[in-house]
Design an enzyme around this catalytic site. Structure first.
Site: not given
Ligand code: 5GP
Length: 120
Positions: A35-36, A92, A100-101, A105, A107
């Protein structure tokens, strides 16, 4: 709520190689990368290569092969990241989930005590 997949979302662009990523593991159906903006010492994102918006979308529509590959890849990452003391997996979805994206995905978080599941 929309399940229309936006091919311009940031993870679709990562999959097309348009944006760089720090890859942790890649298989036929799955990509995992750091993760960035990490929220824990270990914060890895795992995404299917197919165009799915949420956990529910993936679970309903992906093939058995994609679903098995995705989860086995998660298990391998957890084992290889040395998260023996514990970890947390989060997905999420949509507005209430704080997604957000809009590309499905997971995490994988760990490397330290993570505290309560949700802020009260
Ligand atoms: P979400 O809120 O959708 O569950 O989480 C999206 C995650 O993607 C966030 O933790 C955010 O830091 C991460 N992220 C957003 N853009 C990028 C990017 O360009 N590269 C990487 N590696 N992570 C990103």
């Amino acid at each position: 709520m929309t399940l229309t997949y936006d091919p311009q979302n940031i993870f679709a662009r990562i999959l097309r190689g348009e944006i760089p990523n720090k890859t942790v593991k890649e298989t036929a159906h799955t990509l995992a990368f750091h993760d960035i903006r990490p929220l824990a010492p270990v914060h890895i994102l795992v995404i299917p290569k197919g165009a799915y918006v949420t956990f529910g979308d993936f679970a309903a529509k992906a093939s058995a092969e994609e679903i098995a590959d995705f989860h086995r890849t998660c298990a391998a990452i957890i084992a290889e990241a040395g998260l023996d003391a514990g970890y947390r997996v989060i997905s999420n979805a949509h507005d209430h989930g704080g997604q957000e994206v809009p590309h499905y995905h997971l995490h994988i978080l760990g490397g330290a005590a993570l505290g309560p599941m949700l802020a009260r």
